[in-house]
Structures are given as C-alpha cells and as structure tokens.
Design a protein around this motif. Structure first.
Motif, PDB file in Angstrom:
ATOM      1  N   VAL A   1       0.932  -0.957   0.162  1.00  0.00           N
ATOM      2  CA  VAL A   1      -0.457   0.079  -0.161  1.00  0.00           C
ATOM      3  C   VAL A   1       0.717   1.202   0.183  1.00  0.00           C
TER       4      VAL A   1
ATOM      5  N   ALA B   1       9.136   4.115  -1.027  1.00  0.00           N
ATOM      6  CA  ALA B   1      10.125   2.593  -0.353  1.00  0.00           C
ATOM      7  C   ALA B   1       8.650   1.831  -0.863  1.00  0.00           C
TER       8      ALA B   1
ATOM      9  N   PHE C   1       7.150  19.366  -3.323  1.00  0.00           N
ATOM     10  CA  PHE C   1       7.721  18.861  -2.186  1.00  0.00           C
ATOM     11  C   PHE C   1       7.919  18.142  -1.624  1.00  0.00           C
ATOM     12  N   ARG C   2       8.446  16.978  -2.226  1.00  0.00           N
ATOM     13  CA  ARG C   2       8.632  15.793  -1.489  1.00  0.00           C
ATOM     14  C   ARG C   2      10.260  15.714  -1.043  1.00  0.00           C
TER      15      ARG C   2
ATOM     16  N   SER D   1      16.071  15.083  -1.931  1.00  0.00           N
ATOM     17  CA  SER D   1      17.506  14.807  -1.394  1.00  0.00           C
ATOM     18  C   SER D   1      17.882  13.579  -1.651  1.00  0.00           C
TER      19      SER D   1
ATOM     20  N   THR E   1      -6.666   3.361  -3.634  1.00  0.00           N
ATOM     21  CA  THR E   1      -6.400   4.546  -1.998  1.00  0.00           C
ATOM     22  C   THR E   1      -6.973   2.232  -1.070  1.00  0.00           C
TER      23      THR E   1
ATOM     24  N   ARG F   1      15.010  25.447  -3.214  1.00  0.00           N
ATOM     25  CA  ARG F   1      13.966  25.074  -2.712  1.00  0.00           C
ATOM     26  C   ARG F   1      15.571  25.780  -1.042  1.00  0.00           C
TER      27      ARG F   1
END
Ligand SMILES: Cc1cc2nc3c(=O)[nH]c(=O)nc-3n(C[C@H](O)[C@H](O)[C@H](O)COP(=O)(O)OP(=O)(O)OC[C@H]3O[C@@H](n4cnc5c(N)ncnc54)[C@H](O)[C@@H]3O)c2cc1C
Length: 413
Positions: A10, A15, A43-44, A47, A128, A224
């Motif tokens: 899920v 990951a 905005f995730r 780096s 979902t 950023r």
C-alpha cells in the motif's frame, strides 16, 4: 472484482515502489496500490543520500536516471554571516560520496518502469486502500480498496504499509506509535536559482540567532528554500502578511530578496511541513509489515526520509523472498522475516533520528552564549576531517564501506 497476489504493497512512494521492484526481480508476485493517479508531487524528498545513490546504482537505476539528477559537492553552514562549517564530499573515500538532487517524480517513474519489466509486478494508480482483510486466525490477509474501476479486494500473504507519514494502514492494524513533535515547523518555497551569487553544487544552511534556513539547489534552475517557524506558527505568520515572510528571508539570504518578492505573491506559493518524528515500537503484525515513513517518520534535516525508505525496501525484499521460497510464505515465516528486518534496521534509523535531533537542538540555540557555543562546535568539527566524517556518517554512510570501487560518477569529475 478481487485479486490474489503474494504481496500487496500500500503506497507507491520510494519505499513501496523500491520494495515492489526488488520483490518482482526475485519472482515474488506483487501488487502496489497508489492513491494518486500520477507521480507529480511537489515539495517532496528530492535530496538523496550517498548511500541511496550507491543502492540505486546497484539496483541498475542510476543509468536510467542519468541526466535527471545533480551531484552535490559540498555543504556549508553560515552562522551570523560567518562560514563555520564546510564539508567537501569528494574528501570521503566511499564509492558514492556525493548526495544528489533528484526530483521524486523522476525517481518514482523510473522505479515503475523498471517494475513493469517484470511479469509479477502490478501497479494500480488511483487505488486507495480503505480497509484490511483478516484470515480466520486474525492475521492480515490483504486490503479492501477503492479503484477507478470500483471497489475491490486484494488478498495477499503479506500486506506492506508503505503509505507514508500519516499511515492509515498502521492505524487500521492498531499498531501503536508515538509522534514526537519538534519545536518548529518549516515553510518551503521554490525560487529561481541565483546563479550570479551562488554555485549550484552546494547545500547551504544559514543561521541567525534561533532562525535557520536550508537552501537546496533543485532541478531545473531552482533553489528549494526551507525555513523554520514556531510550531503551529503558520496562522500567526499569515496574519502578519507576506512581508513577514520576505523579511525572514532577507535576514537569512539577502541574495534572494528580490526574487522572493517577485515569485511569492500568495501563501499558495509556499507549503508548510509539520515537523515531527514517529517512533513505532513494532513494525509488523501477522500478515503485515511497515516500511519507510510509515515505520519511522524522520525530519527533513540531512534528507534522510528517502534514504531510509530505500534501505528498508532492499533490506526487507530478500527476507520476504526467502520466506516464500522456504515454505511458500506462511504467516509465521513472513512474520519472522518482518521481525528480522526491523532488528536489522532500527539501529540505523535511531542513529539518524538522534543526529537530526541534535542538529535541531543546535539550530534552536539562541542568545549570545548559545550562539557562541554552536559556532565553536561547528568550527571544531569542520577543522577535523575525521570528526566531520564521523558526524556525517550517521546520515550519509551507513551502508557503503570506504575504499570500495570508486564511483564512475566520481571518476568523471
Ligand atoms: C515537504 C517535504 C520535503 C521533504 N524533503 C526531503 C528531502 O529532501 N530528502 C528526503 O530524503 N526526504 C524528504 N522528505 C521526506 C520524504 O519525502 C519521505 O521520507 C519519503 O518520501 C518517504 O517515502 P515513503 O515511500 O515511505 O512514503 P511517501 O513518499 O509518503 O509515499 C507514501 C505513498 O502512499 C500513498 N498512500 C497513502 N495512503 C494510501 C492508501 N490508503 N492507499 C494507497 N496509497 C496510499 C501516498 O499517495 C504516497 O504516494 C520530505 C518530505 C516533505 C513532506
């Protein structure tokens, strides 16, 4: 409609997708459910730590990503206008000494493409997970999901919660966790890169009193910017209007004063990150394993979230594959695999968390004494390559061994 597979993952973030690729590569059938219909997240985590660069290389992904990432060469900390710390990553004799800036959508698309090359890999986007299924013994046996084609059930010997920092699967399974809020939150925004003032291979940290800002070069042609505000202080800052935000940046990076006024015209040009870390005592239950942010949310300091997400995935996958080849993936052997995975990972996660918390405490020191102590500490560490290496090793070099094959990226410099 219902489906049967060996592993149901899920969450199609770093990951979940890395785990799915690694399982499919080992011929373990896997279905990934990803709530979003696309990979375009702004905005995730962008780096990527040297250890994860090394892993992506070993997984054969670095070539596929060629041209999409930028190697970072150094880190500089400036306190009250003075450079107090500088680390040159080329000084570290590891195969991959350089962190890279890599847009997360590009990484996820490359993982999905790699997965699609294996027959056992299936990615359902816009799907979902809404509930857990259980077998007669009380073990998790898959999920119920809402998909573009309607409600479905995915039955699996192992369900993996890779659904991020607000994991619903963790909640649905009743796994306890402790959320530790940090003292400050962070506001993020993106600006055009100031090439006339800065080189684009340096991570910059600027500190003034108890305020700090992170300035991270980002593709294409952007920087950023993340700067702290008091915990829950967004409403108050908004109340003061955008000039308060401009002034905050003026203090930390006057090089960006003009562009921030041109580019940030409303609060919707910014995003707020609620900074907390999550400690989850048990990363598994019968039929279920937790990985990535669902198992251990970290803070943005030293870009550790993506790193631990990828290391989790490559650590869990061979153990799960072994459980399937040993006894067909019984609940007991999959649980043993998940428990062994947690034992091998939690020390490393704890070291990164401790380093981040120490760093956060240093950032929040204020007053003449506090600031002087912080500057002295940074200078002492910076003056000793051995100490610098030791400090950064907690975040950057937990997986690689020094002196292994010199990276082709390094040789190309
Ligand atoms: C603003 C910001 C900046 C960051 N900067 C950095 C950085 O520079 N470097 C770094 O290393 N880390 C950074 N991080 C952290 C990093 O993004 C995460 O640690 C990393 O993405 C964790 O990967 P993950 O796969 O565990 O979870 P996620 O990336 O959060 O992925 C979880 C996925 O699960 C999906 N999902 C959630 N619920 C369901 C459900 N019920 N059914 C199906 N799918 C579901 C979500 O849509 C999401 O795609 C940042 C995070 C934020 C928010």
């Amino acid at each position: 409609m219902s489906m049967q597979t060996s592993v149901c993952v899920v969450g199609g973030g770093p990951a979940g997708l890395t785990l799915a690729v690694e399982l499919a590569r080992r011929s373990v059938p896997v279905v990934v459910l990803e709530a979003s219909g696309h990979f375009n997240r702004s905005f995730r985590g962008e780096s990527v730590s040297p250890d994860s660069v090394w892993l992506l290389d070993r997984l054969g992904l670095l070539d596929r990503l060629d041209g999409s990432y930028v190697q970072m060469h150094r880190m500089e900390i400036d306190d009250s206008g003075h450079t107090v710390f500088r680390a040159e990553f080329a000084d570290f004799r590891y195969p991959h000494p350089f962190p890279v800036e890599l847009p997360q959508p590009t990484l996820l698309a490359a993982l999905a493409e790699t997965g699609a090359g294996h027959p056992g890999f299936r990615l359902l986007q816009g799907a979902t997970a809404t509930g857990l299924l259980y077998d007669g013994e009380g073990a998790v046996a898959g999920v119920r999901a809402r998909t573009p084609d309607g409600e479905t059930e995915i039955r699996a010997s192992l369900t993996v919660a890779a659904d991020g920092r607000f994991s619903k699967v963790r909640d649905m399974a009743g796994l306890a966790y402790r959320k530790v809020p940090l003292e400050r939150d962070v506001i993020w925004l993106k600006l055009p890169f100031p090439y006339d003032a800065w080189d684009d291979r340096t991570y910059r940290v600027r500190i003034r009193g108890d305020q700090h800002g992170l300035f991270i070069p980002t593709r294409p042609d952007s920087v950023r910017v993340g700067f702290n505000i008091p915990k829950g202080g967004l409403r108050e800052m908004r109340g003061q209007g955008l000039p308060a935000l401009y002034e905050r940046l003026d203090l930390l990076a006057p090089e960006l004063s003009a562009t921030v006024r041109e580019q940030v015209r409303s609060w919707s040009d910014t995003s707020m990150l609620d900074i907390f870390t999550t400690v989850v005592p048990r990363w598994s239950a019968p039929g279920l394993a937790l990985i990535g942010d669902a198992a251990h949310t970290l803070t943005p300091i030293l870009g550790q979230g993506v790193n631990h997400a990828i290391i989790d995935a490559v650590t869990l996958a061979p153990r799960v594959a072994a459980a399937f080849s040993d006894d067909g993936g019984s609940t007991a052997s999959l649980l043993a695999a998940a428990e062994a995975f947690q034992r091998s990972r939690e020390g490393s996660v704890a070291r990164s968390r401790a380093l981040q918390l120490r760093q956060e405490r240093l950032f929040t020191l204020d007053g003449a004494m506090g600031s002087a102590w912080r500057r002295t500490l940074y200078r002492v560490v910076s003056s000793s390559p051995r100490l610098t290496r030791r400090v950064l090793a907690g975040a950057y070099f937990q997986v690689q061994r020094p002196g292994e094959r010199v990276a082709k990226v390094q040789a190309a410099l």
